[in-house]
Design an enzyme around this catalytic site. Structure first.
Site, PDB file in Angstrom:
ATOM      1  N   GLY A 246      61.017  38.249  62.910  1.00 34.69           N
ATOM      2  CA  GLY A 246      60.106  38.693  61.819  1.00 34.69           C
ATOM      3  C   GLY A 246      60.928  39.823  60.954  1.00 34.69           C
ATOM      4  O   GLY A 246      62.110  40.231  61.552  1.00 34.69           O
ATOM      5  N   LYS A 247      60.617  40.096  59.940  1.00 27.85           N
ATOM      6  CA  LYS A 247      61.330  41.082  58.962  1.00 27.85           C
ATOM      7  C   LYS A 247      61.655  42.396  59.907  1.00 27.85           C
ATOM      8  O   LYS A 247      62.636  43.066  59.741  1.00 27.85           O
ATOM      9  CB  LYS A 247      60.097  41.500  57.931  1.00 27.85           C
ATOM     10  CG  LYS A 247      60.853  41.912  56.609  1.00 27.85           C
ATOM     11  CD  LYS A 247      59.455  42.125  55.779  1.00 27.85           C
ATOM     12  CE  LYS A 247      60.136  42.373  54.355  1.00 27.85           C
ATOM     13  NZ  LYS A 247      58.882  42.359  53.422  1.00 27.85           N
ATOM     14  N   ARG A 248      60.736  42.741  60.958  1.00 25.51           N
ATOM     15  CA  ARG A 248      61.035  43.995  61.682  1.00 25.51           C
ATOM     16  C   ARG A 248      62.213  43.830  62.577  1.00 25.51           C
ATOM     17  O   ARG A 248      62.549  44.800  63.160  1.00 25.51           O
ATOM     18  CB  ARG A 248      59.536  44.512  62.486  1.00 25.51           C
ATOM     19  CG  ARG A 248      58.853  45.379  61.337  1.00 25.51           C
ATOM     20  CD  ARG A 248      57.497  45.870  62.134  1.00 25.51           C
ATOM     21  NE  ARG A 248      56.440  45.160  61.374  1.00 25.51           N
ATOM     22  CZ  ARG A 248      55.409  44.669  62.078  1.00 25.51           C
ATOM     23  NH1 ARG A 248      55.541  44.751  63.270  1.00 25.51           N
ATOM     24  NH2 ARG A 248      54.410  44.120  61.212  1.00 25.51           N
ATOM     25  N   ASP A 249      62.421  42.803  62.991  1.00 27.26           N
ATOM     26  CA  ASP A 249      63.443  42.649  63.905  1.00 27.26           C
ATOM     27  C   ASP A 249      64.908  42.643  63.215  1.00 27.26           C
ATOM     28  O   ASP A 249      65.961  42.466  63.788  1.00 27.26           O
ATOM     29  CB  ASP A 249      63.521  41.246  64.609  1.00 27.26           C
ATOM     30  CG  ASP A 249      62.094  40.764  65.097  1.00 27.26           C
ATOM     31  OD1 ASP A 249      61.747  41.822  65.937  1.00 27.26           O
ATOM     32  OD2 ASP A 249      61.548  40.049  64.719  1.00 27.26           O
ATOM     33  N   GLY A 250      64.831  43.286  62.041  1.00 26.88           N
ATOM     34  CA  GLY A 250      66.234  43.488  61.427  1.00 26.88           C
ATOM     35  C   GLY A 250      66.894  42.427  60.695  1.00 26.88           C
ATOM     36  O   GLY A 250      68.134  42.514  60.243  1.00 26.88           O
TER      37      GLY A 250
END
Ligand code: GLU
Length: 480
Positions: A246-250
């Site tokens: 996801g976006k949050r995984d960098g």
């Protein structure tokens, strides 16, 4: 191989996750390999998630990667329009066929009522299936009323090109919504209509649609359509753990990587090989090689782990490959946005020369910004970098000054300043001073650049030129 018609059907919801990009690459490869067609279709029926400008972002990403489409926005085609929001009359025509044959119904049930049904099922601990509550005498359809499919629950078997043989029972079939209250079709319905109208032979999409496939099979049947080849692409997994990337995984979007100086060749190569291989050890593929080697049956059926380090490694490989095969100038042409601001005042030939001695250290082209400043601007003298250097700290300041001065003397005496003659002087200096290369060369290197790293010393001296090099060395000697 029969000509395949494939499609990439993104929703313009903003950020294009690189997993979505892979869903464009595989259909592209299948289309090109078979001499068929690739369609770009914009699935913009979810008006709440629609983001202005997202379609352009999708188009830019595909163009950047060299994934051209034969039908779709910009290029047009026989099934125009390619924006679902402009095809509402087509969906109404198709749904009318189902209304007429009794395979769809207008549903006036208010949302609160549906909630009640759902709660009732929860209390009774039975799965909620809308078909158990379908209205007995549905009214004539009026705008503002959803239209649902009237399903006929039964078992389905099919083969997914990646997941293999699948079988489901009647419990997964339901009266799915075809047309929403707002008059827009659901994804579930619109893609069936569009794939049929556009002659799509291979439906390639994320595995998240696998569980709904029996409902799609029921729709193909109700319309008397032949099933396309169904291809579920496994998730791309976050670098750690067992969740979807996801976006949050960098993970950045493809265009962010582009703006950092990842080459499209590398991005295409990396994503194509994320969860696919041709059974050999080959890792670096051109687009043409991918088109030749790709096969659906070698897509792995489990999630592939996203690994940015690998992507950057591949990018480094591609930077070298372009330099080696196409030359310094061709690589330079790709670097225009990535130089430090000071570089602008220097002639192009000089920048090409800097690139030629540094390219093999670059992971992304934007490394040029941080790695080359001292070629364009005198660095600030920082004596600490010299006296605290691990090879130099055992020498006294007087010794360091002396060593630098000897080097300056020998270099000043050099008449023909070029990479080879400079190497000779450096070798002689080693002999004369009895110092190790790590000692002597670190000293000169730091005095020239005050940077954590620089290319081979003779090349750095040659590129900086006689005047700048000697001035910088003198300045450093004076500072010590
Ligand atoms: N619009 C869907 C999505 O963005 C595409 C699914 C499909 O390819 O059919 O996920």
């Amino acid at each position: 191989m029969e000509k395949a018609t494939t499609r990439f059907a993104p929703s313009p919801t903003g950020y294009i996750h690189i997993g979505n990009v892979r869903s464009a690459i595989y259909p592209y490869l299948v289309a090109r390999q078979s001499g068929g067609k690739m369609i770009l279709r914009i699935e913009d029926t979810d008006r709440e998630r629609y983001v202005e400008g997202a379609t352009e972002l999708i188009e830019d990403t595909l163009k950047w990667l060299g994934l051209d489409w034969d039908e779709g926005p910009i290029v047009g085609g026989p099934s125009e329009p390619y924006f679902q929001s402009e095809r509402l009359d087509i969906y109404m025509k198709w749904v009318q066929k189902l209304l007429d044959s009794g395979r769809a119904y207008a549903d006036p049930t208010p949302a609160e009522k549906i909630d009640e049904y759902r709660k009732k099922c929860e209390q009774e601990k039975v799965p909620f299936l809308y078909r158990n509550f379908r209205p007995e005498n549905p009214p004539k359809w009026e705008p503002g009323m959803p239209i649902r499919f009237k399903t006929n629950p039964k078992e389905y078997s099919w083969t997914d090109a990646v997941m293999g043989d699948m079988h489901t029972g009647p419990e997964v079939l339901d009266d799915i919504i075809l047309i929403k209250k707002d008059g827009y079709p659901t994804y579930n319905f619109a893609h069936i209509v569009d794939d049929a109208e556009m002659g799509v032979t291979h439906v390639m999409r994320g595995v998240e649609y696998l569980s709904s496939t029996p409902n799609y099979l029921a729709l193909y049947e109700a319309f008397g359509l032949e099933r396309p080849v169904l291809v579920s692409l496994p998730h791309i997994l976050a670098p750690t753990g067992n969740k979807k990337l996801g976006k949050r995984d960098g993970a950045k979007s493809a265009t962010e990587y582009r703006d950092d100086g990842v080459l499209p060749e590398a991005m295409l190569n990396y994503l194509a090989c994320l969860g696919w291989n041709d059974g050999t050890e080959q890792e670096i593929y051109t687009k043409e090689e991918l088109i030749k080697s790709f096969s659906l049956d070698r897509i792995q059926n489990s999630g592939a782990r996203y690994d940015e380090t690998k992507l950057l490694w591949m990018n480094g490989q591609w930077i070298r490959r372009i330099f080696d095969e196409q030359g310094a100038r061709a690589l330079y042409d790709r670097t225009t946005h990535f130089w430090p601001a000071e570089a602008e005042e220097f002639p192009e030939e000089y920048r090409v020369k800097v690139l030629s001695i540094i390219y093999d250290r670059l992971k992304v082209l934007s490394d040029l910004k941080t790695m080359t400043t001292y070629f364009f601007k005198d660095p600030e003298v920082d004596v600490k970098m010299i006296v605290e250097n691990k090879f130099l700290k055992k020498m006294s300041e007087a010794e360091l000054e002396d060593l630098l001065k000897t080097s300056i003397r020998e270099l000043t005496a050099l008449e023909d300043w070029n990479a080879d003659s400079l190497q000779e002087v450096l070798n002689n200096l080693l002999e004369k001073t009895g110092k190790k290369p790590a000692e002597l060369f670190s000293l000169i290197r730091i005095a020239l650049s005050f940077a954590p790293f620089s290319p081979a010393l003779n090349l750095t001296l040659d590129t900086l030129g006689r005047e700048t090099s000697l001035a910088r060395l003198n300045r450093a000697a004076a500072a010590i």
